[in-house]
Design a protein around this motif. Structure first.
Motif, PDB file in Angstrom:
ATOM      1  N   PHE A  81     -14.203  14.441  -4.822  1.00 50.38           N
ATOM      2  CA  PHE A  81     -13.284  13.803  -3.892  1.00 50.38           C
ATOM      3  C   PHE A  81     -13.066  12.376  -4.366  1.00 50.38           C
ATOM      4  CE2 PHE A  81     -12.852  11.217   0.098  1.00 50.38           C
ATOM      5  CZ  PHE A  81     -11.564  11.623   0.406  1.00 50.38           C
ATOM      6  N   MET A  82     -11.791  11.965  -4.454  1.00 52.36           N
ATOM      7  CA  MET A  82     -11.464  10.631  -4.943  1.00 52.36           C
ATOM      8  C   MET A  82     -10.466   9.939  -4.029  1.00 52.36           C
ATOM      9  SD  MET A  82     -11.280  11.921  -8.803  1.00 52.36           S
ATOM     10  CE  MET A  82     -11.016  13.554  -8.179  1.00 52.36           C
ATOM     11  N   VAL A  83     -10.580   8.620  -3.955  1.00 49.70           N
ATOM     12  CA  VAL A  83      -9.695   7.783  -3.158  1.00 49.70           C
ATOM     13  C   VAL A  83      -9.127   6.716  -4.082  1.00 49.70           C
ATOM     14  CG1 VAL A  83      -9.569   6.204  -1.187  1.00 49.70           C
ATOM     15  CG2 VAL A  83     -11.118   8.175  -1.107  1.00 49.70           C
ATOM     16  N   GLU A  84      -7.799   6.572  -4.061  1.00 49.52           N
ATOM     17  CA  GLU A  84      -7.161   5.523  -4.863  1.00 49.52           C
ATOM     18  C   GLU A  84      -5.935   5.007  -4.127  1.00 49.52           C
ATOM     19  OE1 GLU A  84      -5.113   6.570  -8.517  1.00 49.52           O
ATOM     20  OE2 GLU A  84      -4.916   8.617  -7.813  1.00 49.52           O
ATOM     21  N   CYS A  85      -5.483   3.834  -4.509  1.00 51.34           N
ATOM     22  CA  CYS A  85      -4.288   3.259  -3.909  1.00 51.34           C
ATOM     23  C   CYS A  85      -3.069   3.968  -4.467  1.00 51.34           C
ATOM     24  CB  CYS A  85      -4.195   1.772  -4.210  1.00 51.34           C
ATOM     25  SG  CYS A  85      -5.625   0.831  -3.642  1.00 51.34           S
ATOM     26  N   GLY A  86      -2.178   4.353  -3.588  1.00 57.10           N
ATOM     27  CA  GLY A  86      -0.919   4.958  -3.989  1.00 57.10           C
ATOM     28  C   GLY A  86       0.185   3.914  -3.942  1.00 57.10           C
ATOM     29  N   GLU A  87       1.403   4.365  -4.095  1.00 62.33           N
ATOM     30  CA  GLU A  87       2.551   3.465  -4.037  1.00 62.33           C
ATOM     31  C   GLU A  87       2.989   3.268  -2.599  1.00 62.33           C
ATOM     32  OE1 GLU A  87       5.464   5.374  -6.481  1.00 62.33           O
ATOM     33  OE2 GLU A  87       4.549   4.625  -8.316  1.00 62.33           O
ATOM     34  N   TYR A  88       3.712   2.187  -2.353  1.00 62.34           N
ATOM     35  CA  TYR A  88       4.355   1.921  -1.068  1.00 62.34           C
ATOM     36  C   TYR A  88       3.378   1.896   0.102  1.00 62.34           C
ATOM     37  CZ  TYR A  88       8.208   3.253  -4.061  1.00 62.34           C
ATOM     38  OH  TYR A  88       9.075   3.348  -5.119  1.00 62.34           O
ATOM     39  N   GLY A  89       2.195   1.324  -0.099  1.00 69.31           N
ATOM     40  CA  GLY A  89       1.240   1.187   0.986  1.00 69.31           C
ATOM     41  C   GLY A  89       0.510   2.463   1.369  1.00 69.31           C
ATOM     42  N   MET A  90       0.433   3.397   0.448  1.00 65.02           N
ATOM     43  CA  MET A  90      -0.236   4.671   0.710  1.00 65.02           C
ATOM     44  C   MET A  90      -1.630   4.659   0.078  1.00 65.02           C
ATOM     45  SD  MET A  90       2.127   6.306   2.353  1.00 65.02           S
ATOM     46  CE  MET A  90       1.938   8.071   2.293  1.00 65.02           C
ATOM     47  N   ILE A  91      -2.503   5.509   0.606  1.00 69.11           N
ATOM     48  CA  ILE A  91      -3.788   5.790  -0.030  1.00 69.11           C
ATOM     49  C   ILE A  91      -3.745   7.252  -0.430  1.00 69.11           C
ATOM     50  CG2 ILE A  91      -6.281   6.029   0.282  1.00 69.11           C
ATOM     51  CD1 ILE A  91      -6.213   3.595   2.103  1.00 69.11           C
ATOM     52  N   LEU A 169     -16.686   2.930  -0.929  1.00 63.98           N
ATOM     53  CA  LEU A 169     -15.496   3.488  -0.297  1.00 63.98           C
ATOM     54  C   LEU A 169     -14.808   2.417   0.548  1.00 63.98           C
ATOM     55  CD1 LEU A 169     -13.618   5.826   0.448  1.00 63.98           C
ATOM     56  CD2 LEU A 169     -15.239   6.415   2.270  1.00 63.98           C
ATOM     57  N   THR A 170     -15.583   1.661   1.303  1.00 62.35           N
ATOM     58  CA  THR A 170     -15.023   0.587   2.127  1.00 62.35           C
ATOM     59  C   THR A 170     -14.265  -0.408   1.264  1.00 62.35           C
ATOM     60  OG1 THR A 170     -16.705   0.835   3.832  1.00 62.35           O
ATOM     61  CG2 THR A 170     -15.612  -1.317   3.695  1.00 62.35           C
ATOM     62  N   GLN A 171     -14.830  -0.782   0.137  1.00 59.07           N
ATOM     63  CA  GLN A 171     -14.159  -1.723  -0.761  1.00 59.07           C
ATOM     64  C   GLN A 171     -12.860  -1.144  -1.308  1.00 59.07           C
ATOM     65  OE1 GLN A 171     -17.305  -2.604  -3.547  1.00 59.07           O
ATOM     66  NE2 GLN A 171     -18.196  -4.159  -2.221  1.00 59.07           N
ATOM     67  N   GLN A 172     -12.850   0.149  -1.629  1.00 59.21           N
ATOM     68  CA  GLN A 172     -11.631   0.791  -2.131  1.00 59.21           C
ATOM     69  C   GLN A 172     -10.549   0.796  -1.057  1.00 59.21           C
ATOM     70  OE1 GLN A 172     -11.063   2.083  -5.348  1.00 59.21           O
ATOM     71  NE2 GLN A 172      -8.961   2.219  -4.635  1.00 59.21           N
ATOM     72  N   ILE A 173     -10.910   1.166   0.158  1.00 62.73           N
ATOM     73  CA  ILE A 173      -9.944   1.182   1.263  1.00 62.73           C
ATOM     74  C   ILE A 173      -9.409  -0.223   1.523  1.00 62.73           C
ATOM     75  CG2 ILE A 173      -9.659   1.576   3.743  1.00 62.73           C
ATOM     76  CD1 ILE A 173     -11.690   3.930   3.402  1.00 62.73           C
ATOM     77  N   ASN A 174     -10.311  -1.218   1.559  1.00 63.98           N
ATOM     78  CA  ASN A 174      -9.874  -2.603   1.765  1.00 63.98           C
ATOM     79  C   ASN A 174      -8.886  -3.031   0.689  1.00 63.98           C
ATOM     80  OD1 ASN A 174     -11.352  -3.055   4.107  1.00 63.98           O
ATOM     81  ND2 ASN A 174     -13.114  -3.913   3.012  1.00 63.98           N
ATOM     82  N   SER A 175      -9.174  -2.676  -0.552  1.00 64.15           N
ATOM     83  CA  SER A 175      -8.285  -3.029  -1.653  1.00 64.15           C
ATOM     84  C   SER A 175      -6.893  -2.423  -1.454  1.00 64.15           C
ATOM     85  CB  SER A 175      -8.875  -2.546  -2.975  1.00 64.15           C
ATOM     86  OG  SER A 175      -7.984  -2.753  -4.037  1.00 64.15           O
ATOM     87  N   CYS A 176      -6.846  -1.157  -1.059  1.00 69.81           N
ATOM     88  CA  CYS A 176      -5.562  -0.494  -0.829  1.00 69.81           C
ATOM     89  C   CYS A 176      -4.826  -1.121   0.348  1.00 69.81           C
ATOM     90  CB  CYS A 176      -5.765   1.001  -0.586  1.00 69.81           C
ATOM     91  SG  CYS A 176      -6.431   1.903  -1.990  1.00 69.81           S
ATOM     92  N   LYS A 179      -3.129  -4.460  -0.434  1.00 70.05           N
ATOM     93  CA  LYS A 179      -1.912  -4.382  -1.253  1.00 70.05           C
ATOM     94  C   LYS A 179      -0.664  -4.305  -0.392  1.00 70.05           C
ATOM     95  CE  LYS A 179      -4.012  -2.583  -5.356  1.00 70.05           C
ATOM     96  NZ  LYS A 179      -3.941  -1.677  -6.460  1.00 70.05           N
ATOM     97  N   GLY A 180      -0.862  -4.023   0.904  1.00 65.38           N
ATOM     98  CA  GLY A 180       0.264  -4.003   1.830  1.00 65.38           C
ATOM     99  C   GLY A 180       0.990  -2.688   1.856  1.00 65.38           C
TER     100      GLY A 180
END
Length: 184
Positions: A81-91, A169-176, A179-180
């Motif tokens: 399972f992976m979490v990354e920032c997507g485009e246009y404010g998506m995760i 995970l918290t840091q990844q979500i915060n980063s995303c 980004k707005g």
């Protein structure tokens, strides 16, 4: 997104897992903009029971952070399972699962009292069977995930994946979230 590799550099081995039981319901999943036309292949929507899933034990695994994503998987193995920032404010959420049909599978993610639904779509560009779905970074479930002891990652007709919460995970979500958001 490149798929994670094990410590020896080899690609992930596919794990076959038993199908998870699910309750059926005539209620359709709410549209979150990921695939308006996706429907269950059997005509009846399966209710993804996030409350029951959160009562299950956490899967064996650890979190690892790479430059563009954070993932959870068994020790010394590939992230499932992976979490990354997507485009246009998506995760973007990615789960290693084999979808036998060209139709997307219903998806749900839950933490604490919050949950959100969408559709897992096949990720054709990957060598390892995987699927993705995206949610807006402002979705309440992501704030709940930051404080959660466990998180349910569900796919219709597939075994439940229950992951632990983590600072990574918290840091990844915060980063995303930092980004707005925006729309195309």
């Amino acid at each position: 997104m490149p798929m994670p590799r094990s410590e020896d550099g080899s690609e992930a081995a596919r794990e076959d897992v038993a199908d998870a039981g699910a309750d059926t319901s005539d209620e359709a999943a709410p549209d979150i903009g990921t695939n308006e036309d996706a429907r269950s292949s059997e005509g009846n929507e399966t209710q993804l029971d996030t409350e029951a899933a959160l009562a299950e034990p956490v899967s064996d695994g650890t979190w690892v952070t790479q430059p563009n994503w954070t993932g959870f998987g068994p020790p010394n193995s590939e992230a499932v399972f992976m979490v990354e920032c997507g485009e246009y404010g998506m995760i973007r959420l990615t789960r290693l699962i084999d979808i036998e049909s060209p139709n997307p599978l219903r998806a749900a993610i839950a933490a604490g009292e919050e949950s959100d639904k969408g559709y897992w779509k096949i990720e054709d560009t990957q060598k390892i069977p995987s699927a993705q779905f995206e949610l807006y970074a402002e979705a309440p479930v992501f704030n709940a995930m930051k404080d959660a002891d466990k998180i349910a990652v569900l796919a219709e007709g597939k075994p439940n994946l229950i992951v632990s919460g983590s600072q990574q995970l918290t840091q990844q979500i915060n980063s995303c979230q930092e980004k707005g958001s925006g729309t195309p």
